[in-house]
Structure formats: structure tokens, C-alpha cells
Design an enzyme around this catalytic site. Sequence first.
Site, PDB file in Angstrom:
ATOM      1  N   HIS A 268      27.127 111.440  58.913  1.00 48.73           N
ATOM      2  CA  HIS A 268      28.414 111.744  58.736  1.00 48.73           C
ATOM      3  C   HIS A 268      29.536 110.751  58.352  1.00 48.73           C
ATOM      4  O   HIS A 268      29.028 109.491  58.600  1.00 48.73           O
ATOM      5  CB  HIS A 268      29.110 112.241  60.281  1.00 48.73           C
ATOM      6  CG  HIS A 268      30.214 113.458  60.003  1.00 48.73           C
ATOM      7  ND1 HIS A 268      31.455 112.710  59.815  1.00 48.73           N
ATOM      8  CD2 HIS A 268      30.281 114.605  59.909  1.00 48.73           C
ATOM      9  CE1 HIS A 268      32.605 113.558  59.553  1.00 48.73           C
ATOM     10  NE2 HIS A 268      31.743 114.834  59.877  1.00 48.73           N
TER      11      HIS A 268
ATOM     12  N   ASP B 185      26.336 120.749  61.678  1.00 48.80           N
ATOM     13  CA  ASP B 185      25.522 121.598  61.188  1.00 48.80           C
ATOM     14  C   ASP B 185      24.364 121.690  61.307  1.00 48.80           C
ATOM     15  O   ASP B 185      23.455 122.942  61.130  1.00 48.80           O
ATOM     16  CB  ASP B 185      25.679 121.424  59.322  1.00 48.80           C
ATOM     17  CG  ASP B 185      26.959 121.486  58.693  1.00 48.80           C
ATOM     18  OD1 ASP B 185      27.611 122.468  59.108  1.00 48.80           O
ATOM     19  OD2 ASP B 185      27.355 120.491  57.983  1.00 48.80           O
TER      20      ASP B 185
HETATM   21  C1  LIG Z   1      27.274 113.656  55.414  1.00 43.96           C
HETATM   22  C2  LIG Z   1      26.962 112.486  54.452  1.00 43.96           C
HETATM   23  C3  LIG Z   1      27.239 113.110  52.819  1.00 43.96           C
HETATM   24  C4  LIG Z   1      27.743 111.309  54.663  1.00 43.96           C
HETATM   25  O1  LIG Z   1      27.701 110.419  53.517  1.00 43.96           O
HETATM   26  P1  LIG Z   1      28.457 109.026  53.294  1.00 43.96           P
HETATM   27  O2  LIG Z   1      29.460 108.907  54.227  1.00 43.96           O
HETATM   28  O3  LIG Z   1      28.735 109.017  51.684  1.00 43.96           O
HETATM   29  O4  LIG Z   1      27.005 108.305  53.492  1.00 43.96           O
HETATM   30  P2  LIG Z   1      25.907 107.855  52.288  1.00 43.96           P
HETATM   31  O5  LIG Z   1      25.571 108.700  51.526  1.00 43.96           O
HETATM   32  O6  LIG Z   1      26.435 106.595  51.588  1.00 43.96           O
HETATM   33  O7  LIG Z   1      24.800 107.379  53.444  1.00 43.96           O
HETATM   34  C5  LIG Z   1      24.902 106.127  53.964  1.00 43.96           C
HETATM   35  C6  LIG Z   1      23.261 105.567  54.037  1.00 43.96           C
HETATM   36  O8  LIG Z   1      22.767 106.584  55.102  1.00 43.96           O
HETATM   37  C7  LIG Z   1      21.668 107.328  54.495  1.00 43.96           C
HETATM   38  N1  LIG Z   1      21.817 108.678  54.898  1.00 43.96           N
HETATM   39  C8  LIG Z   1      22.985 109.387  55.144  1.00 43.96           C
HETATM   40  N2  LIG Z   1      22.793 110.567  55.556  1.00 43.96           N
HETATM   41  C9  LIG Z   1      21.216 110.496  55.796  1.00 43.96           C
HETATM   42  C10 LIG Z   1      20.420 111.457  56.094  1.00 43.96           C
HETATM   43  N3  LIG Z   1      21.016 112.896  56.274  1.00 43.96           N
HETATM   44  N4  LIG Z   1      19.024 111.300  55.785  1.00 43.96           N
HETATM   45  C11 LIG Z   1      18.621 110.171  55.468  1.00 43.96           C
HETATM   46  N5  LIG Z   1      19.430 109.303  55.355  1.00 43.96           N
HETATM   47  C12 LIG Z   1      20.793 109.473  55.355  1.00 43.96           C
HETATM   48  C13 LIG Z   1      21.909 107.164  53.022  1.00 43.96           C
HETATM   49  O9  LIG Z   1      20.493 107.246  52.353  1.00 43.96           O
HETATM   50  C14 LIG Z   1      22.378 105.644  52.924  1.00 43.96           C
HETATM   51  O10 LIG Z   1      21.541 105.010  52.844  1.00 43.96           O
HETATM   52  P3  LIG Z   1      21.748 103.382  52.244  1.00 43.96           P
HETATM   53  O11 LIG Z   1      22.859 102.576  52.741  1.00 43.96           O
HETATM   54  O12 LIG Z   1      20.529 102.695  52.211  1.00 43.96           O
HETATM   55  O13 LIG Z   1      21.956 103.640  50.648  1.00 43.96           O
HETATM   56  C15 LIG Z   1      25.364 112.224  54.375  1.00 43.96           C
HETATM   57  O14 LIG Z   1      25.219 111.631  55.655  1.00 43.96           O
HETATM   58  C16 LIG Z   1      24.526 113.564  54.090  1.00 43.96           C
HETATM   59  O15 LIG Z   1      24.243 113.430  52.844  1.00 43.96           O
HETATM   60  N6  LIG Z   1      24.148 114.066  55.390  1.00 43.96           N
HETATM   61  C17 LIG Z   1      23.190 115.125  54.898  1.00 43.96           C
HETATM   62  C18 LIG Z   1      24.250 116.392  54.828  1.00 43.96           C
HETATM   63  C19 LIG Z   1      24.843 116.915  55.509  1.00 43.96           C
HETATM   64  O16 LIG Z   1      24.387 117.054  56.919  1.00 43.96           O
HETATM   65  N7  LIG Z   1      26.239 117.113  55.324  1.00 43.96           N
HETATM   66  C20 LIG Z   1      27.147 117.705  56.400  1.00 43.96           C
HETATM   67  C21 LIG Z   1      28.193 116.788  57.008  1.00 43.96           C
HETATM   68  S1  LIG Z   1      29.263 117.297  58.265  1.00 43.96           S
END
Ligand SMILES: CC(C)(COP(=O)(O)OP(=O)(O)OC[C@H]1O[C@@H](n2cnc3c(N)ncnc32)[C@H](O)[C@@H]1OP(=O)(O)O)[C@@H](O)C(=O)NCCC(=O)NCCS
Length: 379
Positions: free
Chosen positions: A260, A315
Site C-alpha cells: 500500500h 483487497d
Molecule cells: C499498492 C501499490 C500499487 C503501491 O505502490 P507504491 O506505493 O507505488 O509502491 P511501489 O510499487 O513503488 O513498490 C515499492 C516496492 O515494493 C514492491 N512491492 C509493492 N507491492 C508489492 C507486491 N504486492 N508484491 C511484491 N512486491 C511488491 C515493489 O516491487 C517495490 O520494490 P522495489 O523497491 O525493489 O522496486 C503496490 O503495493 C501494488 O502494486 N500492490 C498490489 C496491487 C494492490 O493490491 N493494489 C491495491 C492497493 S489498496
Amino acid sequence: MTSQSAAGLAGVVVTETQKSKVDGDIGKLQYHGYNILDLAEYAQFEEVVYLLWWNKLPNKAEFEAFEQKLAKLRHIEPEIVQTMKLFPKDTHPMAALRTAVSMLGMWDPNADDNSPEANYEQSCNLLAIMPTVVAAWSRIRKGKEPIAPREDLTLAANFLYMLHGTEPTEAQIDAIDAYLVLLADHGLNASTFSARVTVSTLSDIYSAVVTALGTLKGPAHGGANQKAMEQFMDIGSPDKVDAWFDDLIANKGRIMGIGHRVYKAEDPRATILRDRTRKLAEEGDSKWYDIAWQLEQKARAHEYFLERNLYANVDYYSAIVLYQLGIDVDLFTPLFAMSRVAGWCAHIAEQWEDNRLIRPRADYVGPLDLEWVDLADRD
Ligand SMILES: CC(C)(COP(=O)(O)OP(=O)(O)OC[C@H]1O[C@@H](n2cnc3c(N)ncnc32)[C@H](O)[C@@H]1OP(=O)(O)O)[C@@H](O)C(=O)NCCC(=O)NCCS
């Protein structure tokens, strides 16, 4: 990113709000001062909507009047139903909802009235009709006639009734109602922000909700609940969790429903939903809960997830709750929208109370001062 800009606006504060406070460091969520744990336990969804729209809980008379007002607005224009029957049958329910909401604006003669009074009426209209649209499309695409809404049921109960054509049980109503309460608002999440951007141009509320629906649809936001369930189905059985997880790590994949932008501790909504899912699993088939729980334990024990503070989000377990209730997997995100429209409308009104066009800047990093080359002379 080479410039000083904040990728994804992470950590950037762009406005003030009285609607909800997300405390990501300790995993606490409050709607206008009320802890989500109490609201999920004691409040009915319509009470929470009132709280978000009026910044106070309703008294008994206010609540009953509000419930009745919403119940009377549940009917869709027959022309909209006729048009929905022309949609391709494989249209995703989020696309059908987005298109139907756009049509709702066309049938509202006051759609372009941005006064607080009109905005309130339009908010009631959207909140009341969206469940009818979701249930209608669920039936139309299966070749069935939509079921007319009932005014004597709560929003949650009426939705289940329109979806399945049978009276839902108290346990089913309670589960859907709690789900709606938990998803109603969440600070300046992506879809709420997009709704605020749209109304900051003095566009109309229907356009803003269409914008928000389009934003919610993405798997990084509201689309994650469908993707989370599909991932559990892809795993298939608890004994396949270990191999699936090892494969995910090897391929640097993402677990849907984990991680998140704001929560660096457990999302309190996930805590509540995990508990509910476990209880439902104890009464029936526990397969999906077992898969989700085991996968979560694998992630919680792995340094990659620990280092990045990646916990289950709302979710992850809501996918299982909705599946246990017999909701089609591609209806999960529309259900999220049926709830979050409460927050969108609350934020739209708040934006208009003290509006200024939302118009940030980008650092231009492309070339400058190039010489014009005629079409015929270009390589
Ligand atoms: C929610 C989300 C988009 C947040 O994104 P964000 O704040 O931009 O964080 P990032 O995408 O930059 O992720 C940070 C790090 O954690 C990792 N990461 C984040 N969510 C992850 C997941 N669900 N599984 C594995 N790795 C994950 C990323 O690969 C990144 O790693 P890095 O620093 O080595 O590149 C992200 O956690 C995600 O894609 N989750 C899955 C989708 C989801 O459940 N969305 C609903 C949110 S309520």
C-alpha cells in the site's frame, strides 16, 4: 526520475480534508474522527454515508429520512436499461457501470448545476442507483431481466436481492454492509483525487464519478480485489502455495492485495476482513481462506516483503469475503465503487466548498530549440 518531482505524488499534501484520516504508520483509519473498527462493528453503510456527507452521525429521525430518500431513488430510467441491453455481453462490469453513470448524467436535467443543494441531490442519486446498475448488468449479461429494486430493504440487502432474486440472509447482509462501510473513504486515494481534479475545473459531478470509476478500475487500485481472487484461484489449493510463492519470488512478481502507498503497518480493514473470512470459512468451505492465509504467512516471513513493509491490504481478504458470498469475481470492483462513491461525493462537495483549479506542473526534460525540418526532408 532525474528531476526533483515526487514520482506518483508520494507523500505530497495537496489539500485538507475532514472526511477521513489514514494513519499509515500505525495502521489506523478514521472517518471524520470515528475509528473504522467501531464503524465496521456498529454502523450501517447509510449512516457512514451520512457521516461523510454531513460531517456528523445522523440522529434517528435524520437517519430514517435519509434511508427513505435513498430508497426512493433506486429505480433506473427504462431507456438506460434498454441501452445496457445493447452493450456487448462480455463488457466488464466496471466498463458497463462507467458508461451507465455517464448516461445517468444525461438524464438528469440539473446535471450542470454545481450548487450545494443540487450536488447533494446528485450525490443521493448516484449512491442509490449505482447498486441497481451493477445488479442489472450482472443479470442482463447472463440473458436475464433485471430485478426491480425494493424500497423496504437497506442498500446492502436490496443489492443482494436485485443480484440473486432471493431474500438474503442476515449474515449475508451484514457481510456486504460491513464491506461497504470499510471501503467508503480513504483519504486522497487515486480515484478520489481524480474526482477532485475533475470538479476543480467546475465540470459536473457525473463526469467526476466517471473519472473516478475509470481510475478505480486499475489493478493497482480498486481492480486489485478481482486480481487477488484470480491469483488465489490460480494457486488452486493450499498445498500449491509454496511452489507458487517460490515462482513469484524467482520472477519478481507482485502478490495482488499486498502492499500500500500509505500503510507501512497492517491495513486495519485487512485485519477486520481476515477475521470475518476466517469465521465464514469455519462455517463452510475453508479452501480460499487457507490459500490466502498461507500465502500471507509466506510473504510475512520473507525478507523481501519485510524490508519493504508489505502487508495485506483491504483487497486481499475482501476478495475472499465477496467470493464466499457468491458474488461473481468481476463484480468485486463495482462493489468497491458502490461504496467509494460515498467518499467521492463527500470529497467533491468539499472541493467545491473552497475550490481552486488543480493544475500541478511537470518538469520538462525533453530537447529544446530544435530547428524545423520540412516533411519531405526528414529521415
Ligand atoms: C499498492 C501499490 C500499487 C503501491 O505502490 P507504491 O506505493 O507505488 O509502491 P511501489 O510499487 O513503488 O513498490 C515499492 C516496492 O515494493 C514492491 N512491492 C509493492 N507491492 C508489492 C507486491 N504486492 N508484491 C511484491 N512486491 C511488491 C515493489 O516491487 C517495490 O520494490 P522495489 O523497491 O525493489 O522496486 C503496490 O503495493 C501494488 O502494486 N500492490 C498490489 C496491487 C494492490 O493490491 N493494489 C491495491 C492497493 S489498496
